[in-house]
Design a protein around this motif. Structure first.
Motif, PDB file in Angstrom:
ATOM      1  N   ALA A 192       0.829  -1.208   0.000  1.00  0.00           N
ATOM      2  CA  ALA A 192       0.000   0.000   0.000  1.00  0.00           C
ATOM      3  C   ALA A 192       0.861   1.254   0.000  1.00  0.00           C
ATOM      4  CB  ALA A 192      -0.931  -0.011   1.210  1.00  0.00           C
ATOM      5  N   VAL A 193       1.926   1.256   0.818  1.00  0.00           N
ATOM      6  CA  VAL A 193       2.827   2.414   0.868  1.00  0.00           C
ATOM      7  C   VAL A 193       3.512   2.624  -0.474  1.00  0.00           C
ATOM      8  CG1 VAL A 193       4.942   3.320   1.909  1.00  0.00           C
ATOM      9  CG2 VAL A 193       3.206   2.249   3.352  1.00  0.00           C
ATOM     10  N   VAL A 194       3.996   1.530  -1.077  1.00  0.00           N
ATOM     11  CA  VAL A 194       4.685   1.628  -2.370  1.00  0.00           C
ATOM     12  C   VAL A 194       3.738   2.138  -3.452  1.00  0.00           C
ATOM     13  CG1 VAL A 194       5.764   0.285  -4.217  1.00  0.00           C
ATOM     14  CG2 VAL A 194       6.412  -0.120  -1.841  1.00  0.00           C
ATOM     15  N   ILE A 195       2.511   1.618  -3.477  1.00  0.00           N
ATOM     16  CA  ILE A 195       1.533   2.067  -4.481  1.00  0.00           C
ATOM     17  C   ILE A 195       1.192   3.539  -4.266  1.00  0.00           C
ATOM     18  CG2 ILE A 195      -0.860   1.810  -5.268  1.00  0.00           C
ATOM     19  CD1 ILE A 195      -0.583  -1.185  -4.800  1.00  0.00           C
ATOM     20  N   PHE A 196       1.025   3.941  -3.009  1.00  0.00           N
ATOM     21  CA  PHE A 196       0.702   5.338  -2.706  1.00  0.00           C
ATOM     22  C   PHE A 196       1.789   6.265  -3.254  1.00  0.00           C
ATOM     23  CE2 PHE A 196       0.880   9.105  -0.012  1.00  0.00           C
ATOM     24  CZ  PHE A 196      -0.446   9.505   0.008  1.00  0.00           C
ATOM     25  N   ILE A 197       3.045   5.946  -2.958  1.00  0.00           N
ATOM     26  CA  ILE A 197       4.155   6.807  -3.364  1.00  0.00           C
ATOM     27  C   ILE A 197       4.355   6.783  -4.877  1.00  0.00           C
ATOM     28  CG2 ILE A 197       6.664   7.123  -3.213  1.00  0.00           C
ATOM     29  CD1 ILE A 197       6.486   6.180  -0.318  1.00  0.00           C
ATOM     30  N   THR A 198       4.350   5.584  -5.469  1.00  0.00           N
ATOM     31  CA  THR A 198       4.587   5.484  -6.918  1.00  0.00           C
ATOM     32  C   THR A 198       3.443   6.093  -7.723  1.00  0.00           C
ATOM     33  OG1 THR A 198       3.705   3.211  -6.857  1.00  0.00           O
ATOM     34  CG2 THR A 198       6.101   3.478  -6.778  1.00  0.00           C
ATOM     35  N   THR A 199       2.229   6.030  -7.181  1.00  0.00           N
ATOM     36  CA  THR A 199       1.099   6.671  -7.877  1.00  0.00           C
ATOM     37  C   THR A 199       1.301   8.179  -7.928  1.00  0.00           C
ATOM     38  OG1 THR A 199      -0.452   4.928  -7.229  1.00  0.00           O
ATOM     39  CG2 THR A 199      -1.389   7.054  -7.869  1.00  0.00           C
ATOM     40  N   LEU A 200       1.699   8.754  -6.805  1.00  0.00           N
ATOM     41  CA  LEU A 200       1.936  10.195  -6.776  1.00  0.00           C
ATOM     42  C   LEU A 200       3.092  10.593  -7.697  1.00  0.00           C
ATOM     43  CD1 LEU A 200       1.555  11.048  -2.961  1.00  0.00           C
ATOM     44  CD2 LEU A 200      -0.109  11.388  -4.796  1.00  0.00           C
ATOM     45  N   MET A 201       4.102   9.742  -7.772  1.00  0.00           N
ATOM     46  CA  MET A 201       5.291  10.078  -8.554  1.00  0.00           C
ATOM     47  C   MET A 201       5.137   9.806 -10.048  1.00  0.00           C
ATOM     48  SD  MET A 201       8.375   8.832  -6.009  1.00  0.00           S
ATOM     49  CE  MET A 201       9.649   9.569  -7.072  1.00  0.00           C
ATOM     50  N   PHE A 202       4.453   8.702 -10.391  1.00  0.00           N
ATOM     51  CA  PHE A 202       4.430   8.272 -11.799  1.00  0.00           C
ATOM     52  C   PHE A 202       3.032   8.121 -12.386  1.00  0.00           C
ATOM     53  CE2 PHE A 202       8.154   6.275  -9.710  1.00  0.00           C
ATOM     54  CZ  PHE A 202       9.138   7.007 -10.335  1.00  0.00           C
ATOM     55  N   GLY A 203       1.990   8.006 -11.550  1.00  0.00           N
ATOM     56  CA  GLY A 203       0.634   7.854 -12.063  1.00  0.00           C
ATOM     57  C   GLY A 203       0.165   6.407 -12.063  1.00  0.00           C
ATOM     58  N   THR A 204      -1.148   6.227 -12.155  1.00  0.00           N
ATOM     59  CA  THR A 204      -1.756   4.896 -12.070  1.00  0.00           C
ATOM     60  C   THR A 204      -1.354   4.001 -13.242  1.00  0.00           C
ATOM     61  OG1 THR A 204      -3.655   5.800 -10.865  1.00  0.00           O
ATOM     62  CG2 THR A 204      -3.951   3.661 -11.914  1.00  0.00           C
ATOM     63  N   ILE A 205      -1.195   4.567 -14.431  1.00  0.00           N
ATOM     64  CA  ILE A 205      -0.852   3.749 -15.603  1.00  0.00           C
ATOM     65  C   ILE A 205       0.476   3.025 -15.388  1.00  0.00           C
ATOM     66  CG2 ILE A 205      -0.213   3.818 -18.049  1.00  0.00           C
ATOM     67  CD1 ILE A 205      -2.218   6.083 -18.408  1.00  0.00           C
ATOM     68  N   TRP A 206       1.471   3.751 -14.912  1.00  0.00           N
ATOM     69  CA  TRP A 206       2.778   3.132 -14.688  1.00  0.00           C
ATOM     70  C   TRP A 206       2.746   2.147 -13.520  1.00  0.00           C
ATOM     71  CZ3 TRP A 206       6.369   2.830 -18.140  1.00  0.00           C
ATOM     72  CH2 TRP A 206       6.483   3.835 -19.121  1.00  0.00           C
ATOM     73  N   VAL A 207       1.896   2.411 -12.528  1.00  0.00           N
ATOM     74  CA  VAL A 207       1.718   1.454 -11.439  1.00  0.00           C
ATOM     75  C   VAL A 207       1.143   0.154 -11.989  1.00  0.00           C
ATOM     76  CG1 VAL A 207       0.389   0.937  -9.345  1.00  0.00           C
ATOM     77  CG2 VAL A 207       1.488   3.159  -9.611  1.00  0.00           C
ATOM     78  N   GLY A 208       0.139   0.266 -12.861  1.00  0.00           N
ATOM     79  CA  GLY A 208      -0.461  -0.914 -13.471  1.00  0.00           C
ATOM     80  C   GLY A 208       0.536  -1.693 -14.312  1.00  0.00           C
TER      81      GLY A 208
END
Length: 427
Positions: A192-208
């Protein structure tokens, strides 16, 4: 246990660490609030004089704690928890607002912050529940009740708003891991922490895309004896994407602008260097000045009462949340290293004491104390040196404040009382 036996069995090394941290803390409070006018050290109209009163009250509280029977803390843990929750609820009606947070009761001579008592009571209540003979942390129902004990005070504190104090309660989850909570909970929290930070930094598309690549890697690495559970992986992917989408919504629609600016500063989300520097000097002003004060101290520091940034009031709230910057400027790298070593040795000593307990309640409470002190220590220093976002929690035994010092003292010395009584049994 008689008073003589308590003082004989108490862990004096831990007491020494406590006294050193309180003493060094007061010296730096004196320095950060000293105006240059020749006031007496015992001028109780000054902040350093008031802190002496709080130190005196803390020493009295130690005598009371050690005088009570060790069984009192286990027997009345639930009562203390309920009282602390009622006090937190009362803030919504009778609370006093300071620095934007309605976290205090105005007692006339003293502003009392009940969240400090709630930390002690929650650690006691959690230890009591986990140590009950019928409680099994591997049982889902017991896990949920344990989480509830932690979540209730946190959710009562968040609306004050005081997210820093609320975060401290979540540290008690480490007690559950020590007692056998399945590690997949830790994996969920880290994800959850990693997704929260990476979403803010790179966006949902890159998280997916990243999650899809990780799942594909699982399939590529599979062997004949290793079956990949497809449905759980797909479920994790879907839930993770949903969480990532919610991050953007919460960040843009629920977080206040000052919170968004703090994350922008911490994660360097703002791409415009001029705007980022503007945020750094406004929202991040405290941290910016704190870093400069520490940097200016060099290796040996400028000397006691010689900190130019401290004397010039460059760092707001320097006597409370940013007290560590006074150490850095006046005592330098050498002084900050000594303080870090003292805190580290205190925490390691508490781990040793917790592991030698004969009583489950004492061991679990000991780890509750460790968890609370560790998160305060880690976040406060990380915040002051700029590696963590500004949250606003004090450095234990060090920062100015009566509620904080009394709360941490009570938290620690209840455990020392339990440790001194470890060879005795109680009902």
């Amino acid at each position: 246990m008689s008073g003589r036996k308590v003082f004989k069995r108490i862990d004096w090394l831990t007491v020494l660490f406590y006294l050193l941290l309180v003493g060094i803390g007061w010296i730096n409070i004196y320095s950060s609030t000293f105006s240059g006018i020749n006031f007496s050290v015992f001028d109780f109209s000054q902040l350093y004089g008031k802190q002496l009163i709080f130190i005196g009250l803390s020493l009295i509280s130690i005598l009371v704690i050690l005088a009570l029977e060790a069984s009192f803390y286990e027997r009345f843990s639930s009562v203390l928890y309920i009282i602390s929750m009622v006090l937190l609820l009362g803030l919504f009606v009778f609370g006093k607002t300071i620095a934007g947070a309605t976290s205090w009761y105005n007692l006339g001579f003293f502003n009392f912050q009940p969240s400090e008592l709630a930390k002690v009571a929650t650690a006691l209540a959690l230890a009591k529940y986990l140590s009950d003979i019928q409680t099994d942390i591997k049982n889902r129902k017991d896990q949920y009740y344990s989480f509830l004990i932690i979540l209730i005070p946190a959710f009562l504190i968040i609306p004050q708003p005081d997210p820093g104090s609320a975060l401290v309660f979540f540290s008690l989850i480490f007690v559950l891991f020590r007692e056998g909570l399945p590690l997949y909970y830790l994996g969920i929290a880290l994800l959850a922490v990693v997704i929260f930070i990476t979403t803010l930094m790179f966006g949902t598309i890159w998280v997916g895309i990243g999650l899809a690549l990780i799942i594909a890697l699982f399939f590529l690495m599979k062997k004949a004896s290793f079956k990949v559970p497809i449905l759980p992986l797909v479920s994790v992917f879907v839930i993770s994407i949903a969480f990532s989408l919610s991050v953007n919504f919460v960040f843009n629609n629920i977080f206040e602008q000052r919170h968004r600016d703090r994350f922008s500063l911490w994660l360097r989300l703002e791409k415009d260097p001029d705007k980022l520097e503007e945020i750094r000097k406004t929202i991040g002003y405290n941290t910016y000045q704190s870093e400069k004060a520490i940097e200016s101290g060099g290796f040996f520091g400028k000397g006691f009462l010689e900190g130019t940034r401290t004397k010039g009031d460059f760092v707001p709230e320097q006597h409370t949340d940013y007290i560590f910057s006074t150490v850095g400027e006046e005592w330098g790298f050498l002084g900050t290293t000594i303080v870090v070593i003292l805190f580290t040795m205190l925490l390691l000593r508490l781990v040793y004491l917790a592991e030698r307990q004969k009583n489950d309640f004492s061991r679990m409470y000991g780890y509750g104390v460790i968890s609370i002190l560790l998160i305060h220590y880690f976040i406060n220093i990380g915040m002051v040196i700029g590696v963590l976002p500004t949250i606003g929690i004090p450095l234990p035994f060090f920062s100015y404040g009566g509620s904080g010092l009394l709360g941490f003292t009570i938290l620690l010395f209840i455990f020392l009382k339990l440790d001194a009584n470890r060879l005795n049994e109680w009902g």
